[in-house]
Design an enzyme around this catalytic site. Structure first.
Site, PDB file in Angstrom:
ATOM      1  N   ASP A   1       0.843  -1.191   0.000  1.00  6.82           N
ATOM      2  CA  ASP A   1       0.000   0.000   0.000  1.00  6.82           C
ATOM      3  C   ASP A   1       0.882   1.245   0.000  1.00  6.82           C
ATOM      4  O   ASP A   1       1.518   1.571   1.002  1.00  6.82           O
ATOM      5  CB  ASP A   1      -0.908   0.014   1.236  1.00  6.82           C
ATOM      6  CG  ASP A   1      -1.856   1.208   1.190  1.00  6.82           C
ATOM      7  OD1 ASP A   1      -2.860   1.122   0.456  1.00  6.82           O
ATOM      8  OD2 ASP A   1      -1.578   2.231   1.857  1.00  6.82           O
TER       9      ASP A   1
ATOM     10  N   TYR B   1       3.729   9.715  -0.225  1.00  8.90           N
ATOM     11  CA  TYR B   1       4.773   9.087   0.598  1.00  8.90           C
ATOM     12  C   TYR B   1       6.160   9.317  -0.019  1.00  8.90           C
ATOM     13  O   TYR B   1       7.184   9.059   0.618  1.00  8.90           O
ATOM     14  CB  TYR B   1       4.522   7.577   0.787  1.00  8.90           C
ATOM     15  CG  TYR B   1       3.165   7.227   1.381  1.00  8.90           C
ATOM     16  CD1 TYR B   1       2.383   8.185   2.020  1.00  8.90           C
ATOM     17  CD2 TYR B   1       2.666   5.925   1.294  1.00  8.90           C
ATOM     18  CE1 TYR B   1       1.127   7.855   2.541  1.00  8.90           C
ATOM     19  CE2 TYR B   1       1.424   5.594   1.832  1.00  8.90           C
ATOM     20  CZ  TYR B   1       0.656   6.558   2.442  1.00  8.90           C
ATOM     21  OH  TYR B   1      -0.570   6.219   2.961  1.00  8.90           O
TER      22      TYR B   1
ATOM     23  N   LYS C   1      -2.016   6.213  -4.445  1.00  9.84           N
ATOM     24  CA  LYS C   1      -3.090   7.173  -4.153  1.00  9.84           C
ATOM     25  C   LYS C   1      -2.694   8.539  -4.709  1.00  9.84           C
ATOM     26  O   LYS C   1      -1.518   8.918  -4.642  1.00  9.84           O
ATOM     27  CB  LYS C   1      -3.312   7.306  -2.635  1.00  9.84           C
ATOM     28  CG  LYS C   1      -3.353   5.986  -1.884  1.00  9.84           C
ATOM     29  CD  LYS C   1      -3.631   6.165  -0.402  1.00  9.84           C
ATOM     30  CE  LYS C   1      -3.412   4.879   0.368  1.00  9.84           C
ATOM     31  NZ  LYS C   1      -2.004   4.653   0.776  1.00  9.84           N
TER      32      LYS C   1
ATOM     33  N   HIS D   1      -6.797  10.062  -2.380  1.00  7.84           N
ATOM     34  CA  HIS D   1      -6.242   9.899  -1.029  1.00  7.84           C
ATOM     35  C   HIS D   1      -7.108  10.585   0.031  1.00  7.84           C
ATOM     36  O   HIS D   1      -7.329  10.029   1.107  1.00  7.84           O
ATOM     37  CB  HIS D   1      -4.811  10.468  -1.009  1.00  7.84           C
ATOM     38  CG  HIS D   1      -3.928   9.906   0.054  1.00  7.84           C
ATOM     39  ND1 HIS D   1      -2.570   9.767  -0.104  1.00  7.84           N
ATOM     40  CD2 HIS D   1      -4.186   9.464   1.302  1.00  7.84           C
ATOM     41  CE1 HIS D   1      -2.049   9.246   1.005  1.00  7.84           C
ATOM     42  NE2 HIS D   1      -3.014   9.064   1.871  1.00  7.84           N
TER      43      HIS D   1
ATOM     44  N   LYS E   1       2.497  -1.173   8.902  1.00 11.11           N
ATOM     45  CA  LYS E   1       3.806  -0.715   8.441  1.00 11.11           C
ATOM     46  C   LYS E   1       4.866  -1.110   9.450  1.00 11.11           C
ATOM     47  O   LYS E   1       4.671  -0.974  10.666  1.00 11.11           O
ATOM     48  CB  LYS E   1       3.764   0.808   8.283  1.00 11.11           C
ATOM     49  CG  LYS E   1       5.100   1.446   7.994  1.00 11.11           C
ATOM     50  CD  LYS E   1       5.627   2.213   9.181  1.00 11.11           C
ATOM     51  CE  LYS E   1       7.010   2.774   8.962  1.00 11.11           C
ATOM     52  NZ  LYS E   1       7.548   3.399  10.164  1.00 11.11           N
ATOM     53  N   SER E   2       5.978  -1.636   8.970  1.00 14.42           N
ATOM     54  CA  SER E   2       7.146  -1.809   9.824  1.00 14.42           C
ATOM     55  C   SER E   2       8.381  -1.894   8.947  1.00 14.42           C
ATOM     56  O   SER E   2       8.331  -2.472   7.863  1.00 14.42           O
ATOM     57  CB  SER E   2       7.039  -3.082  10.668  1.00 14.42           C
ATOM     58  OG  SER E   2       8.209  -3.191  11.447  1.00 14.42           O
ATOM     59  N   VAL E   3       9.464  -1.316   9.428  1.00 16.19           N
ATOM     60  CA  VAL E   3      10.733  -1.479   8.703  1.00 16.19           C
ATOM     61  C   VAL E   3      11.615  -2.501   9.414  1.00 16.19           C
ATOM     62  O   VAL E   3      12.753  -2.715   9.014  1.00 16.19           O
ATOM     63  CB  VAL E   3      11.488  -0.137   8.558  1.00 16.19           C
ATOM     64  CG1 VAL E   3      10.755   0.789   7.598  1.00 16.19           C
ATOM     65  CG2 VAL E   3      11.692   0.545   9.902  1.00 16.19           C
TER      66      VAL E   3
ATOM     67  N   ARG F   1       9.354  -7.740  12.938  1.00 12.74           N
ATOM     68  CA  ARG F   1       7.952  -7.310  13.071  1.00 12.74           C
ATOM     69  C   ARG F   1       7.155  -7.622  11.805  1.00 12.74           C
ATOM     70  O   ARG F   1       5.969  -7.941  11.872  1.00 12.74           O
ATOM     71  CB  ARG F   1       7.875  -5.819  13.381  1.00 12.74           C
ATOM     72  CG  ARG F   1       8.227  -5.517  14.824  1.00 12.74           C
ATOM     73  CD  ARG F   1       8.076  -4.047  15.110  1.00 12.74           C
ATOM     74  NE  ARG F   1       8.217  -3.754  16.517  1.00 12.74           N
ATOM     75  CZ  ARG F   1       8.340  -2.528  17.010  1.00 12.74           C
ATOM     76  NH1 ARG F   1       8.349  -1.486  16.193  1.00 12.74           N
ATOM     77  NH2 ARG F   1       8.445  -2.338  18.304  1.00 12.74           N
TER      78      ARG F   1
ATOM     79  N   ASN G   1       3.850  -9.701  12.037  1.00  6.90           N
ATOM     80  CA  ASN G   1       2.578  -9.184  11.523  1.00  6.90           C
ATOM     81  C   ASN G   1       2.022 -10.062  10.399  1.00  6.90           C
ATOM     82  O   ASN G   1       0.852  -9.920  10.029  1.00  6.90           O
ATOM     83  CB  ASN G   1       2.752  -7.749  11.020  1.00  6.90           C
ATOM     84  CG  ASN G   1       3.129  -6.780  12.129  1.00  6.90           C
ATOM     85  OD1 ASN G   1       3.000  -7.097  13.307  1.00  6.90           O
ATOM     86  ND2 ASN G   1       3.613  -5.597  11.754  1.00  6.90           N
TER      87      ASN G   1
END
Ligand code: NAD
Length: 290
Positions: free
Chosen positions: A55, A60, A85, A118, A242-244, A248, A252
């Site tokens: 997404d 962004y 978006k 958006h 979201k995770s970098v 995680r 997730n």
């Protein structure tokens, strides 16, 4: 909803059928606030873990990285569901068309799977988001956006589209998590066969210390994030936490071998604080255009 994806290496995320006939993986990864230089690695890692849905958004400012991560992962383009978006500053029809061209160029693809307005920005552009939506219809008709939808649309904004006889969006991506169920919008969407995509599904971490969430997590031997994400899936929402952090991302994605029972679902839904639970802006007056 159909069962699971059968692609090699993919997480067994259910796919939801949209009202235009396309299917969307119910779990993805979000890239909001992923710094542009880190985005390719983040997307590559997520795809290697088995995510098949990313997404993203023009605002962004990391779409080049999304495309780069996709290519580096070696996962075929047709196996990955890509969303973008429209930027708030590009609502005028010609700007929207040009911005969409740039998105395809930056992603390095000839189509996106889903393109969204958006924000409705009802206090900008003379309150006209209908002519913007008409451009998305054009993009869908050209095949360059397989499906089209909206984000942050309140009931009154959705009704503008309905009254105009415009195409119904296939999704509405809105803030939704245990502290803010966004019930009016969710009910409208349910009645009109519009899939709800829940942004900030764990309220950017804000719901993870809740005693009820912790209690359910302990009972199931899962983490708070997994329990909340599972609550979303069982509620029928599409989610893309979201995770970098690779561990995680793994955590997730591990949502498909346990379930919340009815009373656990109800206890989490009861955490709703209504409008007080919002963490992000209210779409009625949000007017950021960059
Ligand atoms: P989120 O609820 O996904 O939370 C992300 C944050 O939670 C991360 O920064 C990380 O710090 C933490 N986190 C992630 N996994 C965790 C775990 N397992 N344990 C503990 N902490 C964890 O919030 P988000 O990024 O705002 O929303 C997800 C996605 O939704 C975005 O990346 C974006 O794609 C989309 N989004 C859309 C809009 C919109 O207006 N359409 C707005 C916000 C977000």
């Amino acid at each position: 909803m159909t069962d699971t994806t059968s692609q090699a290496g993919a997480l067994p995320a259910p796919r939801i059928r949209l009202h235009d006939g396309h299917e969307i993986p119910q779990l993805g990864v979000g890239v909001y606030q992923v710094p542009p230089p880190d985005t390719a690695e983040n997307v590559e890692t997520a795809l290697r873990i088995g995510y098949r849905h990313v997404d993203g958004a023009q605002m962004y400012e990391n779409e080049t990285g999304v495309g780069e991560g996709l290519r580096r992962s070696g996962v075929p383009r047709e196996d990955v569901f890509l969303t973008s978006k429209l930027a708030n500053g590009a609502h005028r029809p010609d700007d929207a068309r040009a911005a969409f061209d740039r998105t395809l160029e930056q992603l390095g693809t000839d189509h996106v799977d889903l393109f969204l307005v958006h924000w409705p920005l009802p206090t900008r552009y003379d309150g006209d988001f209908l002519s913007t939506w008409r451009v998305l219809e054009e993009l869908r008709d050209s095949g360059r956006a397989r499906s089209i939808g909206v984000s942050n649309f309140q009931v009154e904004h959705l009704e503008v589209l309905a009254r105009a006889g415009a195409s119904m969006p296939v999704v509405n991506q809105v803030e939704c998590h245990p502290y803010f169920l966004n019930d009016d919008v969710r009910s409208w969407c349910r009645e009109h066969d519009v899939v709800v995509e829940a942004w900030s599904p764990i309220a950017q971490g804000g719901v993870l210390d809740d005693p009820v969430v912790r209690d359910v997590a302990d009972a199931l031997g899962r983490t708070p994030a997994q329990v909340v994400l599972r609550w979303h899936l069982q509620s029928g929402h599409v989610v893309f936490p979201k995770s970098v952090t690779p561990s995680r991302l793994e955590e997730n994605g591990a949502l498909f071998d346990f379930e919340l029972d009815e009373s656990q679902m109800a206890r989490i839904s009861d955490l709703d604080k209504g409008e007080d639970g919002r963490t992000g802006p209210n779409p009625d007056d949000f007017d950021y255009v960059g």
